[in-house]
Scaffold this active site. Sequence first.
Site, short mmCIF file in Angstrom:
data_model
loop_
_atom_site.label_atom_id
_atom_site.label_comp_id
_atom_site.label_asym_id
_atom_site.label_seq_id
_atom_site.Cartn_x
_atom_site.Cartn_y
_atom_site.Cartn_z
N GLU A 83 0.83 -1.22 0.00
CA GLU A 83 0.00 0.00 0.00
C GLU A 83 0.85 1.26 0.00
O GLU A 83 0.52 2.25 0.65
CB GLU A 83 -0.95 0.01 1.21
CG GLU A 83 -2.09 -0.96 1.06
CD GLU A 83 -3.06 -0.55 -0.03
OE1 GLU A 83 -2.91 0.56 -0.56
OE2 GLU A 83 -3.93 -1.36 -0.36
N GLY A 84 1.98 1.21 -0.72
CA GLY A 84 2.91 2.32 -0.74
C GLY A 84 3.92 2.12 0.36
O GLY A 84 3.56 2.06 1.55
#
Length: 392
Positions: free
Chosen positions: A372-373
Amino acid sequence: MGFKFKGVDFIGFDAMLNDDERLVRDSTRQFIEDNLVPIIEACNRDGRFPKELVQPMGALGFYGANIEGYGCAGMSNVEYGLVMQELERGDSGVRSFVSVQSALVMYPIHTFGSDEQKNEWLPQLAAGEKLGCFGLTEPDFGSNPGGMRTRAKKSGTDYILNGEKMWITSGTLADVAIIWAKVEDEEDRVRGFLVDTKSPGFSAYDVHGKWSLRASVTSGLSMQDVRVPASALLPGTGGLKSPLMCLNQARYGISWGALGAAMSCYDTALQYALLRKQFREQPIASHQIVQEKLVWMIREITKGQLLALQVGRMKDAGTAEHQHISMAKQNNVWMALKCARSARDILGGNGITDDYPIMRHMMNLESVKTYEGTHDIHSLILGQSITGISAF
Ligand code: TGC
Ligand code: FAD
Protein backbone atom coordinates in the site's frame (compact mmCIF):
# COMPACT_ATOMS: atom_id res chain seq x y z
CA MET A 1 0.42 -18.33 27.10
CA GLY A 2 0.34 -14.58 26.57
CA PHE A 3 -1.80 -12.10 28.48
CA LYS A 4 -5.43 -11.02 28.24
CA PHE A 5 -5.56 -7.67 26.42
CA LYS A 6 -6.48 -4.81 28.75
CA GLY A 7 -7.00 -2.03 26.21
CA VAL A 8 -4.83 1.04 25.64
CA ASP A 9 -6.20 4.49 26.49
CA PHE A 10 -3.85 7.02 28.10
CA ILE A 11 -5.62 10.33 27.49
CA GLY A 12 -9.29 9.43 27.63
CA PHE A 13 -9.45 8.50 23.93
CA ASP A 14 -12.64 6.52 24.57
CA ALA A 15 -14.40 9.75 25.51
CA MET A 16 -13.69 11.04 21.99
CA LEU A 17 -15.70 8.16 20.55
CA ASN A 18 -19.50 8.01 20.54
CA ASP A 19 -21.56 5.09 21.87
CA ASP A 20 -21.89 3.43 18.45
CA GLU A 21 -18.15 3.64 17.84
CA ARG A 22 -17.34 2.09 21.23
CA LEU A 23 -19.92 -0.64 20.65
CA VAL A 24 -18.44 -1.56 17.26
CA ARG A 25 -14.93 -1.56 18.73
CA ASP A 26 -15.88 -3.66 21.76
CA SER A 27 -17.90 -6.24 19.83
CA THR A 28 -15.11 -6.68 17.28
CA ARG A 29 -12.63 -6.99 20.15
CA GLN A 30 -14.73 -9.73 21.71
CA PHE A 31 -15.01 -11.57 18.40
CA ILE A 32 -11.23 -11.50 17.98
CA GLU A 33 -10.63 -12.64 21.57
CA ASP A 34 -13.05 -15.55 21.19
CA ASN A 35 -12.31 -16.64 17.64
CA LEU A 36 -8.91 -15.48 16.39
CA VAL A 37 -6.62 -15.22 19.42
CA PRO A 38 -7.00 -18.93 20.32
CA ILE A 39 -5.96 -20.12 16.82
CA ILE A 40 -3.72 -17.46 15.35
CA GLU A 41 -0.35 -18.75 16.55
CA ALA A 42 -1.08 -22.18 15.08
CA CYS A 43 -2.27 -20.59 11.82
CA ASN A 44 0.92 -18.54 11.68
CA ARG A 45 3.11 -21.58 12.34
CA ASP A 46 1.27 -23.63 9.73
CA GLY A 47 1.09 -20.83 7.18
CA ARG A 48 -2.70 -21.25 7.15
CA PHE A 49 -5.34 -18.59 6.50
CA PRO A 50 -8.27 -19.20 8.93
CA LYS A 51 -10.98 -19.72 6.32
CA GLU A 52 -13.42 -20.77 9.02
CA LEU A 53 -13.70 -17.08 10.03
CA VAL A 54 -14.75 -15.86 6.57
CA GLN A 55 -18.48 -16.33 6.95
CA PRO A 56 -18.69 -15.31 10.64
CA MET A 57 -16.89 -12.06 9.76
CA GLY A 58 -19.44 -11.54 6.97
CA ALA A 59 -22.29 -12.10 9.42
CA LEU A 60 -20.81 -9.36 11.65
CA GLY A 61 -20.75 -6.90 8.75
CA PHE A 62 -16.96 -6.53 8.48
CA TYR A 63 -16.84 -6.61 4.65
CA GLY A 64 -17.50 -3.29 2.97
CA ALA A 65 -18.52 -2.09 6.42
CA ASN A 66 -18.53 1.59 5.42
CA ILE A 67 -20.73 1.03 2.33
CA GLU A 68 -24.47 1.85 2.52
CA GLY A 69 -26.95 -0.69 1.13
CA TYR A 70 -26.31 -3.99 -0.74
CA GLY A 71 -26.32 -5.90 2.56
CA CYS A 72 -23.41 -3.82 3.95
CA ALA A 73 -23.28 -2.49 7.51
CA GLY A 74 -23.24 1.21 6.58
CA MET A 75 -20.74 2.11 9.29
CA SER A 76 -19.02 5.48 9.54
CA ASN A 77 -15.36 5.63 8.55
CA VAL A 78 -14.36 5.90 12.21
CA GLU A 79 -16.34 2.76 13.08
CA TYR A 80 -14.77 0.99 10.10
CA GLY A 81 -11.32 2.07 11.32
CA LEU A 82 -11.98 0.70 14.80
CA VAL A 83 -12.95 -2.67 13.25
CA MET A 84 -9.60 -2.66 11.41
CA GLN A 85 -7.76 -1.82 14.64
CA GLU A 86 -9.25 -4.79 16.45
CA LEU A 87 -8.73 -7.17 13.53
CA GLU A 88 -5.06 -6.27 13.31
CA ARG A 89 -4.62 -6.53 17.06
CA GLY A 90 -5.45 -10.14 16.28
CA ASP A 91 -3.32 -10.43 13.15
CA SER A 92 -2.29 -8.19 10.23
CA GLY A 93 -3.01 -11.04 7.79
CA VAL A 94 -6.65 -11.30 8.80
CA ARG A 95 -6.98 -7.52 8.64
CA SER A 96 -5.39 -7.64 5.17
CA PHE A 97 -7.98 -10.14 4.03
CA VAL A 98 -10.81 -7.88 5.22
CA SER A 99 -9.09 -4.76 3.81
CA VAL A 100 -8.79 -6.30 0.38
CA GLN A 101 -12.35 -7.62 0.31
CA SER A 102 -13.67 -4.23 1.48
CA ALA A 103 -11.45 -1.43 0.26
CA LEU A 104 -9.96 -2.99 -2.83
CA VAL A 105 -12.81 -5.13 -4.17
CA MET A 106 -16.14 -3.83 -2.84
CA TYR A 107 -15.15 -0.15 -2.91
CA PRO A 108 -14.23 -0.15 -6.64
CA ILE A 109 -17.38 -2.08 -7.54
CA HIS A 110 -19.45 0.37 -5.50
CA THR A 111 -17.64 3.45 -6.83
CA PHE A 112 -16.99 2.53 -10.46
CA GLY A 113 -19.44 -0.30 -11.16
CA SER A 114 -22.72 -0.43 -13.08
CA ASP A 115 -25.98 -1.12 -11.22
CA GLU A 116 -25.89 -4.70 -12.54
CA GLN A 117 -22.33 -5.22 -11.22
CA LYS A 118 -23.21 -3.75 -7.82
CA ASN A 119 -26.38 -5.81 -7.47
CA GLU A 120 -24.67 -9.00 -8.56
CA TRP A 121 -21.48 -8.77 -6.52
CA LEU A 122 -21.84 -6.55 -3.45
CA PRO A 123 -24.38 -8.62 -1.45
CA GLN A 124 -22.41 -11.83 -2.01
CA LEU A 125 -19.09 -10.16 -1.14
CA ALA A 126 -20.65 -8.55 1.96
CA ALA A 127 -21.81 -11.95 3.21
CA GLY A 128 -18.45 -13.60 2.50
CA GLU A 129 -20.14 -15.97 0.06
CA LYS A 130 -17.81 -14.71 -2.68
CA LEU A 131 -14.24 -13.53 -2.22
CA GLY A 132 -12.21 -11.06 -4.21
CA CYS A 133 -8.66 -9.89 -4.89
CA PHE A 134 -7.09 -6.73 -6.33
CA GLY A 135 -4.48 -7.03 -9.06
CA LEU A 136 -2.46 -3.85 -9.51
CA THR A 137 1.16 -4.75 -8.73
CA GLU A 138 3.24 -6.61 -11.32
CA PRO A 139 6.59 -8.38 -11.02
CA ASP A 140 8.41 -5.33 -12.49
CA PHE A 141 6.04 -2.57 -11.31
CA GLY A 142 5.39 -2.22 -7.58
CA SER A 143 5.90 1.36 -6.38
CA ASN A 144 5.36 2.56 -9.94
CA PRO A 145 2.10 0.90 -11.01
CA GLY A 146 1.75 3.37 -13.89
CA GLY A 147 4.35 1.30 -15.76
CA MET A 148 2.14 -1.82 -15.78
CA ARG A 149 2.40 -4.16 -18.77
CA THR A 150 -0.98 -5.89 -18.44
CA ARG A 151 -3.05 -5.06 -21.50
CA ALA A 152 -6.72 -5.32 -22.48
CA LYS A 153 -7.53 -5.44 -26.19
CA LYS A 154 -10.98 -5.20 -27.76
CA SER A 155 -12.20 -8.25 -29.68
CA GLY A 156 -15.71 -7.60 -30.99
CA THR A 157 -17.60 -6.53 -27.89
CA ASP A 158 -15.30 -8.58 -25.60
CA TYR A 159 -11.88 -7.73 -24.15
CA ILE A 160 -8.83 -10.01 -24.20
CA LEU A 161 -6.54 -9.66 -21.15
CA ASN A 162 -2.85 -10.56 -21.03
CA GLY A 163 -0.38 -9.96 -18.22
CA GLU A 164 1.09 -10.97 -14.87
CA LYS A 165 0.22 -9.67 -11.41
CA MET A 166 2.37 -10.29 -8.34
CA TRP A 167 1.98 -10.16 -4.55
CA ILE A 168 -1.79 -10.39 -4.73
CA THR A 169 -3.51 -10.91 -1.36
CA SER A 170 -6.18 -13.66 -1.47
CA GLY A 171 -5.35 -14.40 -5.13
CA THR A 172 -5.99 -18.16 -4.95
CA LEU A 173 -9.03 -17.71 -2.67
CA ALA A 174 -10.79 -15.26 -4.95
CA ASP A 175 -13.87 -15.87 -7.06
CA VAL A 176 -13.42 -12.50 -8.70
CA ALA A 177 -10.28 -10.47 -9.40
CA ILE A 178 -10.27 -6.71 -9.94
CA ILE A 179 -7.65 -6.49 -12.68
CA TRP A 180 -6.10 -3.17 -13.66
CA ALA A 181 -4.95 -3.09 -17.28
CA LYS A 182 -4.02 -0.61 -19.98
CA VAL A 183 -6.63 -0.64 -22.74
CA GLU A 184 -4.86 -0.69 -26.10
CA ASP A 185 -7.79 0.78 -27.97
CA GLU A 186 -7.93 3.75 -25.57
CA GLU A 187 -4.31 4.91 -25.84
CA ASP A 188 -3.29 2.67 -22.94
CA ARG A 189 -5.69 4.25 -20.47
CA VAL A 190 -5.74 2.24 -17.21
CA ARG A 191 -9.13 0.64 -16.55
CA GLY A 192 -10.49 -1.93 -14.11
CA PHE A 193 -12.06 -5.28 -15.02
CA LEU A 194 -14.07 -7.74 -12.95
CA VAL A 195 -12.54 -11.06 -13.94
CA ASP A 196 -14.06 -14.39 -13.02
CA THR A 197 -11.10 -16.39 -11.73
CA LYS A 198 -12.48 -19.53 -13.42
CA SER A 199 -12.10 -17.90 -16.85
CA PRO A 200 -10.00 -19.96 -19.30
CA GLY A 201 -6.44 -18.60 -19.42
CA PHE A 202 -6.58 -17.18 -15.86
CA SER A 203 -4.41 -18.88 -13.26
CA ALA A 204 -3.29 -18.13 -9.71
CA TYR A 205 -0.52 -19.64 -7.61
CA ASP A 206 0.61 -19.02 -4.04
CA VAL A 207 3.85 -17.39 -2.91
CA HIS A 208 5.59 -19.73 -0.47
CA GLY A 209 8.45 -19.18 1.98
CA LYS A 210 7.02 -15.98 3.50
CA TRP A 211 8.28 -14.98 6.96
CA SER A 212 5.53 -12.37 7.16
CA LEU A 213 1.72 -12.46 6.92
CA ARG A 214 1.84 -16.22 7.18
CA ALA A 215 -1.88 -16.36 8.02
CA SER A 216 -2.70 -14.53 4.78
CA VAL A 217 -2.73 -15.92 1.25
CA THR A 218 -0.37 -14.08 -1.13
CA SER A 219 -0.44 -15.02 -4.79
CA GLY A 220 0.69 -14.38 -8.31
CA LEU A 221 -1.85 -14.12 -11.13
CA SER A 222 -1.29 -14.96 -14.77
CA MET A 223 -3.58 -14.04 -17.65
CA GLN A 224 -3.06 -15.50 -21.07
CA ASP A 225 -5.68 -14.45 -23.62
CA VAL A 226 -8.40 -14.25 -20.99
CA ARG A 227 -11.62 -13.31 -22.78
CA VAL A 228 -14.08 -11.25 -20.74
CA PRO A 229 -17.38 -9.73 -21.87
CA ALA A 230 -17.83 -5.95 -22.12
CA SER A 231 -19.94 -6.22 -18.95
CA ALA A 232 -16.71 -7.06 -17.04
CA LEU A 233 -15.37 -3.53 -17.52
CA LEU A 234 -15.91 -1.26 -14.50
CA PRO A 235 -17.43 1.62 -16.47
CA GLY A 236 -16.50 4.40 -14.07
CA THR A 237 -12.76 3.67 -14.19
CA GLY A 238 -10.42 5.77 -16.29
CA GLY A 239 -6.74 6.41 -15.62
CA LEU A 240 -4.34 5.51 -12.83
CA LYS A 241 -6.35 7.73 -10.52
CA SER A 242 -9.02 4.98 -10.27
CA PRO A 243 -6.85 2.31 -8.59
CA LEU A 244 -5.14 5.01 -6.51
CA MET A 245 -8.56 6.01 -5.15
CA CYS A 246 -8.98 2.41 -3.97
CA LEU A 247 -5.57 2.54 -2.29
CA ASN A 248 -6.70 5.53 -0.24
CA GLN A 249 -9.46 3.40 1.26
CA ALA A 250 -7.09 0.55 2.11
CA ARG A 251 -4.35 2.85 3.45
CA TYR A 252 -6.88 4.50 5.73
CA GLY A 253 -7.82 1.09 7.19
CA ILE A 254 -4.14 0.21 7.65
CA SER A 255 -3.55 3.40 9.65
CA TRP A 256 -6.01 2.06 12.26
CA GLY A 257 -4.93 -1.56 11.86
CA ALA A 258 -1.32 -0.77 12.70
CA LEU A 259 -2.51 0.83 15.94
CA GLY A 260 -4.04 -2.52 16.88
CA ALA A 261 -0.76 -4.37 16.33
CA ALA A 262 1.09 -1.68 18.33
CA MET A 263 -1.42 -1.94 21.19
CA SER A 264 -1.00 -5.69 21.34
CA CYS A 265 2.78 -5.34 21.58
CA TYR A 266 2.65 -2.53 24.17
CA ASP A 267 0.10 -4.27 26.38
CA THR A 268 2.04 -7.54 26.28
CA ALA A 269 5.33 -5.79 27.11
CA LEU A 270 3.78 -3.81 29.99
CA GLN A 271 2.18 -6.86 31.59
CA TYR A 272 5.37 -8.88 31.14
CA ALA A 273 7.60 -6.13 32.58
CA LEU A 274 5.47 -5.95 35.71
CA LEU A 275 5.79 -9.68 36.32
CA ARG A 276 9.33 -10.45 35.22
CA LYS A 277 11.91 -10.00 37.99
CA GLN A 278 15.65 -9.46 37.55
CA PHE A 279 18.19 -8.08 40.07
CA ARG A 280 17.15 -7.81 43.76
CA GLU A 281 13.73 -9.42 43.02
CA GLN A 282 12.59 -6.21 41.32
CA PRO A 283 10.22 -6.29 38.31
CA ILE A 284 12.03 -5.17 35.19
CA ALA A 285 9.34 -2.45 34.91
CA SER A 286 11.13 -0.72 37.81
CA HIS A 287 14.21 -0.02 35.69
CA GLN A 288 14.40 3.39 34.02
CA ILE A 289 15.51 2.09 30.64
CA VAL A 290 12.55 -0.33 30.48
CA GLN A 291 10.18 2.44 31.51
CA GLU A 292 11.56 4.69 28.80
CA LYS A 293 10.72 2.04 26.18
CA LEU A 294 7.19 1.62 27.52
CA VAL A 295 6.72 5.39 27.62
CA TRP A 296 7.88 5.73 23.99
CA MET A 297 5.28 3.16 23.00
CA ILE A 298 2.32 4.65 24.87
CA ARG A 299 3.22 8.17 23.72
CA GLU A 300 3.48 7.21 20.06
CA ILE A 301 0.36 5.01 20.18
CA THR A 302 -1.56 7.92 21.68
CA LYS A 303 -0.36 10.29 18.94
CA GLY A 304 -1.23 7.64 16.35
CA GLN A 305 -4.75 7.29 17.75
CA LEU A 306 -5.30 11.05 17.45
CA LEU A 307 -3.99 11.06 13.87
CA ALA A 308 -6.18 8.15 12.79
CA LEU A 309 -9.23 9.58 14.49
CA GLN A 310 -8.77 13.03 12.93
CA VAL A 311 -8.31 11.55 9.44
CA GLY A 312 -11.38 9.37 10.07
CA ARG A 313 -13.45 12.37 11.13
CA MET A 314 -12.23 14.24 8.01
CA LYS A 315 -13.13 11.23 5.86
CA ASP A 316 -16.61 11.18 7.34
CA ALA A 317 -16.89 14.92 6.64
CA GLY A 318 -15.60 14.43 3.08
CA THR A 319 -12.49 16.57 3.63
CA ALA A 320 -9.73 13.93 3.85
CA GLU A 321 -7.27 14.08 0.95
CA HIS A 322 -4.86 11.38 -0.10
CA GLN A 323 -1.85 13.07 1.53
CA HIS A 324 -3.62 13.07 4.91
CA ILE A 325 -4.19 9.32 4.57
CA SER A 326 -0.54 8.83 3.53
CA MET A 327 0.66 10.52 6.70
CA ALA A 328 -1.54 8.34 8.90
CA LYS A 329 -0.52 5.10 7.11
CA GLN A 330 3.18 5.95 7.11
CA ASN A 331 3.37 7.15 10.70
CA ASN A 332 1.27 4.46 12.31
CA VAL A 333 2.97 1.54 10.57
CA TRP A 334 6.44 2.94 11.36
CA MET A 335 5.39 3.48 14.95
CA ALA A 336 3.89 -0.02 15.26
CA LEU A 337 7.04 -1.65 13.93
CA LYS A 338 9.16 0.26 16.43
CA CYS A 339 6.77 -0.76 19.23
CA ALA A 340 7.10 -4.39 18.15
CA ARG A 341 10.90 -4.17 18.24
CA SER A 342 10.97 -2.53 21.69
CA ALA A 343 8.40 -4.95 23.06
CA ARG A 344 10.42 -7.88 21.75
CA ASP A 345 13.44 -6.48 23.55
CA ILE A 346 11.53 -6.15 26.85
CA LEU A 347 10.49 -9.80 26.69
CA GLY A 348 14.09 -10.91 26.32
CA GLY A 349 14.38 -14.50 25.10
CA ASN A 350 10.65 -15.08 25.52
CA GLY A 351 10.08 -12.37 22.94
CA ILE A 352 11.30 -14.54 20.10
CA THR A 353 8.78 -17.35 20.71
CA ASP A 354 5.17 -17.59 19.63
CA ASP A 355 4.07 -17.95 23.24
CA TYR A 356 3.60 -14.18 22.79
CA PRO A 357 2.26 -12.33 19.73
CA ILE A 358 5.09 -9.83 19.39
CA MET A 359 7.46 -11.47 16.91
CA ARG A 360 4.49 -12.38 14.68
CA HIS A 361 3.32 -8.75 14.69
CA MET A 362 6.87 -7.61 13.95
CA MET A 363 7.22 -9.91 10.97
CA ASN A 364 3.75 -8.99 9.70
CA LEU A 365 4.45 -5.27 9.99
CA GLU A 366 7.44 -5.63 7.68
CA SER A 367 4.92 -6.37 4.90
CA VAL A 368 2.53 -3.68 6.05
CA LYS A 369 5.40 -1.17 5.85
CA THR A 370 5.97 -2.22 2.22
CA TYR A 371 2.49 -2.73 0.79
CA GLU A 372 0.00 0.00 0.00
CA GLY A 373 2.91 2.32 -0.74
CA THR A 374 6.24 1.77 1.00
CA HIS A 375 7.27 4.02 3.88
CA ASP A 376 9.56 5.95 1.53
CA ILE A 377 6.94 6.30 -1.21
CA HIS A 378 4.69 7.95 1.38
CA SER A 379 7.55 10.35 2.19
CA LEU A 380 7.61 11.28 -1.49
CA ILE A 381 3.81 11.67 -1.60
CA LEU A 382 3.98 13.96 1.45
CA GLY A 383 7.01 15.78 0.06
CA GLN A 384 5.14 16.46 -3.16
CA SER A 385 2.13 17.67 -1.21
CA ILE A 386 4.05 20.25 0.85
CA THR A 387 6.53 21.44 -1.81
CA GLY A 388 4.53 20.97 -4.97
CA ILE A 389 7.56 19.16 -6.47
CA SER A 390 7.46 15.49 -7.48
CA ALA A 391 10.59 13.60 -6.38
CA PHE A 392 9.55 10.14 -7.60
P1 TGC B 1 0.58 10.53 -10.65
O1 TGC B 1 0.80 11.11 -12.00
O2 TGC B 1 1.11 11.21 -9.46
O3 TGC B 1 -0.99 10.31 -10.41
C1 TGC B 1 -1.87 9.85 -11.43
C2 TGC B 1 -3.22 10.50 -11.16
O4 TGC B 1 -3.73 10.03 -9.91
C3 TGC B 1 -3.87 11.13 -8.98
N1 TGC B 1 -3.46 10.60 -7.68
C4 TGC B 1 -4.35 10.14 -6.79
N2 TGC B 1 -5.70 10.13 -6.81
C5 TGC B 1 -6.34 9.58 -5.77
N3 TGC B 1 -5.66 9.07 -4.73
C6 TGC B 1 -4.31 9.06 -4.67
N4 TGC B 1 -3.67 8.51 -3.61
C7 TGC B 1 -3.59 9.61 -5.74
N5 TGC B 1 -2.26 9.76 -6.02
C8 TGC B 1 -2.21 10.37 -7.22
C9 TGC B 1 -2.99 12.21 -9.51
O5 TGC B 1 -3.45 13.49 -9.10
C10 TGC B 1 -3.17 12.02 -11.02
O6 TGC B 1 -4.43 12.50 -11.37
P2 TGC B 1 -4.70 13.12 -12.83
O7 TGC B 1 -6.11 13.62 -12.77
O8 TGC B 1 -3.68 14.22 -12.99
O9 TGC B 1 -4.51 12.01 -13.81
O10 TGC B 1 1.05 9.01 -10.73
P3 TGC B 1 2.51 8.41 -10.68
O11 TGC B 1 2.57 7.40 -11.77
O12 TGC B 1 3.54 9.49 -10.65
O13 TGC B 1 2.53 7.59 -9.27
C11 TGC B 1 2.24 8.21 -8.09
C12 TGC B 1 2.42 7.28 -6.87
C13 TGC B 1 3.87 6.88 -6.70
C14 TGC B 1 2.00 8.10 -5.66
C15 TGC B 1 1.60 6.02 -6.93
O14 TGC B 1 1.86 5.32 -8.04
C16 TGC B 1 1.71 5.15 -5.67
O15 TGC B 1 0.99 5.41 -4.72
N6 TGC B 1 2.60 4.09 -5.65
C17 TGC B 1 2.55 3.08 -4.60
C18 TGC B 1 1.88 1.83 -5.16
C19 TGC B 1 1.00 1.16 -4.16
O16 TGC B 1 0.64 1.68 -3.12
N7 TGC B 1 0.55 -0.02 -4.52
C20 TGC B 1 -0.39 -0.75 -3.67
C21 TGC B 1 -0.89 -2.01 -4.36
S1 TGC B 1 -2.27 -2.75 -3.52
C22 TGC B 1 -1.65 -3.39 -2.12
O17 TGC B 1 -0.52 -3.23 -1.78
C23 TGC B 1 -2.61 -4.18 -1.28
S2 TGC B 1 -1.90 -4.79 0.15
C24 TGC B 1 -3.15 -5.64 0.93
C25 TGC B 1 -3.83 -4.81 1.99
O18 TGC B 1 -4.23 -3.67 1.77
O19 TGC B 1 -4.00 -5.30 3.10
P1 FAD C 1 9.74 -1.72 -5.25
O1 FAD C 1 8.77 -0.79 -5.89
O2 FAD C 1 10.70 -2.43 -6.13
O3 FAD C 1 10.54 -0.94 -4.13
C1 FAD C 1 11.73 -1.46 -3.54
C2 FAD C 1 12.40 -0.36 -2.71
O4 FAD C 1 12.71 0.76 -3.55
C3 FAD C 1 11.46 0.17 -1.61
O5 FAD C 1 12.22 0.44 -0.46
C4 FAD C 1 10.94 1.47 -2.19
O6 FAD C 1 10.56 2.41 -1.19
C5 FAD C 1 12.14 1.94 -2.99
N1 FAD C 1 11.78 2.86 -4.07
C6 FAD C 1 11.04 2.60 -5.19
N2 FAD C 1 10.89 3.71 -5.93
C7 FAD C 1 11.52 4.70 -5.26
C8 FAD C 1 11.71 6.10 -5.50
N3 FAD C 1 11.19 6.71 -6.58
N4 FAD C 1 12.42 6.80 -4.60
C9 FAD C 1 12.93 6.21 -3.49
N5 FAD C 1 12.79 4.90 -3.20
C10 FAD C 1 12.08 4.17 -4.08
N6 FAD C 1 -0.31 -5.47 -4.57
C11 FAD C 1 -1.54 -5.55 -5.17
O7 FAD C 1 -1.76 -5.01 -6.24
N7 FAD C 1 -2.55 -6.24 -4.56
C12 FAD C 1 -2.39 -6.88 -3.37
O8 FAD C 1 -3.34 -7.48 -2.85
C13 FAD C 1 -1.11 -6.83 -2.74
N8 FAD C 1 -0.88 -7.50 -1.57
C14 FAD C 1 0.40 -7.58 -1.08
C15 FAD C 1 0.67 -8.43 -0.02
C16 FAD C 1 1.97 -8.57 0.45
C17 FAD C 1 2.27 -9.53 1.57
C18 FAD C 1 3.02 -7.80 -0.12
C19 FAD C 1 4.43 -7.90 0.38
C20 FAD C 1 2.74 -6.95 -1.17
C21 FAD C 1 1.45 -6.85 -1.67
N9 FAD C 1 1.17 -6.05 -2.80
C22 FAD C 1 -0.08 -6.09 -3.39
C23 FAD C 1 2.25 -5.35 -3.50
C24 FAD C 1 2.76 -4.11 -2.78
O9 FAD C 1 1.89 -3.04 -2.95
C25 FAD C 1 4.17 -3.81 -3.34
O10 FAD C 1 5.03 -4.77 -2.79
C26 FAD C 1 4.63 -2.40 -2.99
O11 FAD C 1 3.86 -1.44 -3.67
C27 FAD C 1 6.12 -2.20 -3.29
O12 FAD C 1 6.44 -2.67 -4.57
P2 FAD C 1 7.70 -3.65 -4.77
O13 FAD C 1 7.58 -4.76 -3.81
O14 FAD C 1 7.76 -3.98 -6.21
O15 FAD C 1 8.96 -2.80 -4.36
